[in-house]
Design a protein around this motif. Structure first.
Motif, PDB file in Angstrom:
ATOM      1  N   GLY A   1       0.809  -1.136   0.038  1.00 59.99           N
ATOM      2  CA  GLY A   1       0.046   0.131  -0.074  1.00 59.99           C
ATOM      3  C   GLY A   1       0.742   1.214  -0.138  1.00 59.99           C
ATOM      4  N   GLY A   2       2.040   1.053   0.565  1.00 62.89           N
ATOM      5  CA  GLY A   2       2.892   2.276   0.409  1.00 62.89           C
ATOM      6  C   GLY A   2       3.582   2.660  -1.025  1.00 62.89           C
ATOM      7  N   VAL A   3       3.260   1.957  -1.794  1.00 58.68           N
ATOM      8  CA  VAL A   3       3.685   2.168  -3.484  1.00 58.68           C
ATOM      9  C   VAL A   3       2.578   2.822  -4.111  1.00 58.68           C
ATOM     10  N   ARG A   4       1.370   2.768  -3.873  1.00 52.83           N
ATOM     11  CA  ARG A   4       0.411   2.986  -4.559  1.00 52.83           C
ATOM     12  C   ARG A   4       0.147   4.577  -4.636  1.00 52.83           C
ATOM     13  N   PRO A   5       0.153   5.282  -3.218  1.00 50.99           N
ATOM     14  CA  PRO A   5       0.096   6.701  -3.190  1.00 50.99           C
ATOM     15  C   PRO A   5       0.999   7.324  -4.151  1.00 50.99           C
ATOM     16  N   ALA A   6       2.205   7.099  -4.216  1.00 55.06           N
ATOM     17  CA  ALA A   6       2.985   7.678  -5.050  1.00 55.06           C
ATOM     18  C   ALA A   6       2.331   7.812  -6.784  1.00 55.06           C
ATOM     19  N   PHE A   7       2.271   6.696  -7.139  1.00 54.62           N
ATOM     20  CA  PHE A   7       1.813   6.707  -8.475  1.00 54.62           C
ATOM     21  C   PHE A   7       0.491   7.269  -8.679  1.00 54.62           C
ATOM     22  N   GLU A   8      -0.578   7.273  -7.449  1.00 53.76           N
ATOM     23  CA  GLU A   8      -1.680   8.080  -7.640  1.00 53.76           C
ATOM     24  C   GLU A   8      -1.380   9.689  -7.831  1.00 53.76           C
ATOM     25  N   LEU A   9      -0.441  10.135  -7.037  1.00 51.85           N
ATOM     26  CA  LEU A   9       0.087  11.442  -7.086  1.00 51.85           C
ATOM     27  C   LEU A   9       0.714  11.810  -8.247  1.00 51.85           C
ATOM     28  N   GLN A  10       1.360  10.950  -8.988  1.00 54.35           N
ATOM     29  CA  GLN A  10       2.076  11.042 -10.312  1.00 54.35           C
ATOM     30  C   GLN A  10       0.761  11.280 -11.463  1.00 54.35           C
ATOM     31  N   SER A  11      -0.030  10.426 -11.103  1.00 52.30           N
ATOM     32  CA  SER A  11      -1.261  10.523 -12.184  1.00 52.30           C
ATOM     33  C   SER A  11      -1.887  11.926 -12.075  1.00 52.30           C
ATOM     34  N   LYS A  12      -2.197  12.296 -10.745  1.00 51.59           N
ATOM     35  CA  LYS A  12      -2.830  13.655 -10.452  1.00 51.59           C
ATOM     36  C   LYS A  12      -2.061  14.776 -10.969  1.00 51.59           C
ATOM     37  N   ARG A  13      -0.923  14.670 -10.516  1.00 53.19           N
ATOM     38  CA  ARG A  13      -0.163  15.996 -11.296  1.00 53.19           C
ATOM     39  C   ARG A  13       0.181  15.919 -12.734  1.00 53.19           C
ATOM     40  N   ARG A  14       0.032  14.723 -13.265  1.00 55.66           N
ATOM     41  CA  ARG A  14      -0.099  14.648 -14.962  1.00 55.66           C
ATOM     42  C   ARG A  14      -1.308  15.074 -15.368  1.00 55.66           C
ATOM     43  N   ARG A  15      -2.517  15.156 -14.868  1.00 59.73           N
ATOM     44  CA  ARG A  15      -3.504  15.828 -15.180  1.00 59.73           C
ATOM     45  C   ARG A  15      -3.809  17.289 -14.794  1.00 59.73           C
ATOM     46  N   GLY A  16      -2.856  17.790 -14.013  1.00 62.20           N
ATOM     47  CA  GLY A  16      -2.781  18.996 -13.721  1.00 62.20           C
ATOM     48  C   GLY A  16      -3.357  19.344 -12.345  1.00 62.20           C
ATOM     49  N   GLY A  17      -3.312  18.461 -11.400  1.00 59.85           N
ATOM     50  CA  GLY A  17      -4.275  18.480 -10.132  1.00 59.85           C
ATOM     51  C   GLY A  17      -2.825  18.226  -9.083  1.00 59.85           C
ATOM     52  N   ALA A  18      -3.490  18.229  -7.806  1.00 58.79           N
ATOM     53  CA  ALA A  18      -2.548  18.143  -6.605  1.00 58.79           C
ATOM     54  C   ALA A  18      -1.370  19.292  -6.527  1.00 58.79           C
ATOM     55  N   GLY A  19      -1.738  20.507  -7.025  1.00 59.34           N
ATOM     56  CA  GLY A  19      -0.681  21.422  -7.226  1.00 59.34           C
ATOM     57  C   GLY A  19      -0.226  21.888  -5.631  1.00 59.34           C
ATOM     58  N   ASP A  20      -0.615  21.439  -4.855  1.00 56.86           N
ATOM     59  CA  ASP A  20      -0.038  21.691  -3.198  1.00 56.86           C
ATOM     60  C   ASP A  20       0.194  20.468  -2.517  1.00 56.86           C
ATOM     61  N   SER A  21       0.703  19.420  -3.255  1.00 54.30           N
ATOM     62  CA  SER A  21       0.987  18.168  -2.824  1.00 54.30           C
ATOM     63  C   SER A  21       2.158  18.213  -1.998  1.00 54.30           C
ATOM     64  N   ASP A  22       2.647  17.155  -1.431  1.00 53.40           N
ATOM     65  CA  ASP A  22       3.891  17.107  -0.550  1.00 53.40           C
ATOM     66  C   ASP A  22       5.185  17.517  -1.477  1.00 53.40           C
ATOM     67  N   ALA A  23       5.196  16.774  -2.818  1.00 51.00           N
ATOM     68  CA  ALA A  23       6.144  17.110  -3.527  1.00 51.00           C
ATOM     69  C   ALA A  23       6.357  18.597  -4.263  1.00 51.00           C
ATOM     70  N   ASP A  24       5.094  19.291  -4.354  1.00 54.65           N
ATOM     71  CA  ASP A  24       5.183  20.549  -4.696  1.00 54.65           C
ATOM     72  C   ASP A  24       5.796  21.436  -3.715  1.00 54.65           C
ATOM     73  N   GLN A  25       5.415  21.021  -2.454  1.00 49.99           N
ATOM     74  CA  GLN A  25       5.680  21.984  -0.974  1.00 49.99           C
ATOM     75  C   GLN A  25       7.222  21.632  -1.025  1.00 49.99           C
ATOM     76  N   LEU A  26       7.727  20.319  -1.132  1.00 55.68           N
ATOM     77  CA  LEU A  26       9.292  20.302  -1.266  1.00 55.68           C
ATOM     78  C   LEU A  26       9.837  21.042  -2.180  1.00 55.68           C
ATOM     79  N   SER A  27       9.362  21.151  -3.431  1.00 57.67           N
ATOM     80  CA  SER A  27       9.985  21.833  -4.249  1.00 57.67           C
ATOM     81  C   SER A  27      10.252  23.201  -4.307  1.00 57.67           C
ATOM     82  N   ARG A  28       8.989  23.905  -3.523  1.00 60.62           N
ATOM     83  CA  ARG A  28       9.259  25.284  -3.371  1.00 60.62           C
ATOM     84  C   ARG A  28      10.168  25.400  -2.069  1.00 60.62           C
ATOM     85  N   LEU A  29      10.332  24.546  -1.156  1.00 58.87           N
ATOM     86  CA  LEU A  29      11.324  24.703  -0.110  1.00 58.87           C
ATOM     87  C   LEU A  29      12.752  24.609  -0.440  1.00 58.87           C
ATOM     88  N   THR A  30      12.914  23.818  -1.579  1.00 58.27           N
ATOM     89  CA  THR A  30      14.318  23.290  -1.699  1.00 58.27           C
ATOM     90  C   THR A  30      14.718  23.806  -3.201  1.00 58.27           C
TER      91      THR A  30
END
Length: 240
Positions: free
Chosen positions: A182-211
């Motif tokens: 179950g720890g594998v699937r959420p990252a793929f779900e996030l990738q799919s959402k970002r590909r469709r232009g969603g999840a703009g404030d995801s953990d990955a996007d927050q980390l991008s702004r921080l780093t």
């Protein structure tokens, strides 16, 4: 009286932290198949994902505390989303580690659980998981989140205290397989959402702004941690 109390404490210690015999290989494989059957179908996953969200938000909260931030509370929602609020410096290593802990927590917990099961500490795994859920319950700030954590922690407590060793082993292995798979699937779900232009404030996007590192690189890290944890944990569980 004192010797009786000491004997009781010794028995409890041995029961919790002693080693148990590894289950038969067929049971290990069967629990893995059951976990996979929970993770893959969409309808079942929508319900089971609540457990992954508990681990996800618990990871944020634990790392926030370990890095010196003030944890204000955790909320879990019926759509399997969650929110962890902490106070402290809005930038810096502590904030980066806190943001990175969410997607990496479930597979890393699964990997740690696999290590405990590989060493024969089945009951210890169940009690440690119960203790973590109790600590998390203190920080829950909404009714749905509290109900979810209480039901999950109660299940662990009942199995660890009342069930026989065979049931404990089956439950523990199923839980660890579920965290790993179950720890594998959420990252793929996030990738799919970002590909469709969603999840703009995801953990990955927050980390991008921080780093100032692209969000795609952080998403790659989430994939790497979850897949490597699955491979390493499977080797321990299957005693390869």
């Amino acid at each position: 009286m004192e010797s009786t109390a000491n004997a009781s404490l010794t028995d409890l210690w041995d029961r919790v932290f002693g080693t148990q015999a590894a289950p038969e290989q067929w049971l290990v494989i069967a629990t893995g198949v059951v976990a996979l059957a929970v993770v893959v179908p969409h309808n079942i996953w929508r319900l089971a994902r609540n457990a992954i969200t508990i681990a996800h938000e618990g990871g944020h909260g634990l790392v926030a505390l370990l890095t010196g931030r003030r944890l204000d509370g955790i909320r879990l929602h019926s759509d399997t989303s969650g929110l962890t609020v902490s106070r402290g410096k809005p930038t810096g290593l502590g904030m980066i580690l806190t943001a990175a802990a969410g997607y990496t927590a479930p597979p890393l917990l699964g990997l740690g659980g696999a290590a405990l099961l590989d060493s024969g500490r089945i009951t210890a795994f169940l009690w440690i998981a119960t203790a973590l859920l109790v600590v998390m319950l203190v920080m829950i700030r909404n009714a749905y989140g509290a109900l979810t954590v209480i039901l999950t922690g109660g299940t662990f407590l009942i199995v660890s205290w009342l069930a026989n060793t065979d049931v404990q082993a089956a439950f523990a292995y199923a839980v660890v397989w579920f965290l790993l798979l179950g720890g594998v699937r959420p990252a793929f779900e996030l990738q799919s959402k970002r590909r469709r232009g969603g999840a703009g404030d995801s953990d990955a996007d927050q980390l991008s702004r921080l780093t100032h590192v692209p969000a795609g690189m952080w998403l790659f890290l989430f994939h790497a941690v979850s897949l490597c944890s699955l491979m390493g944990g499977a080797r321990w569980l299957l005693d390869v």
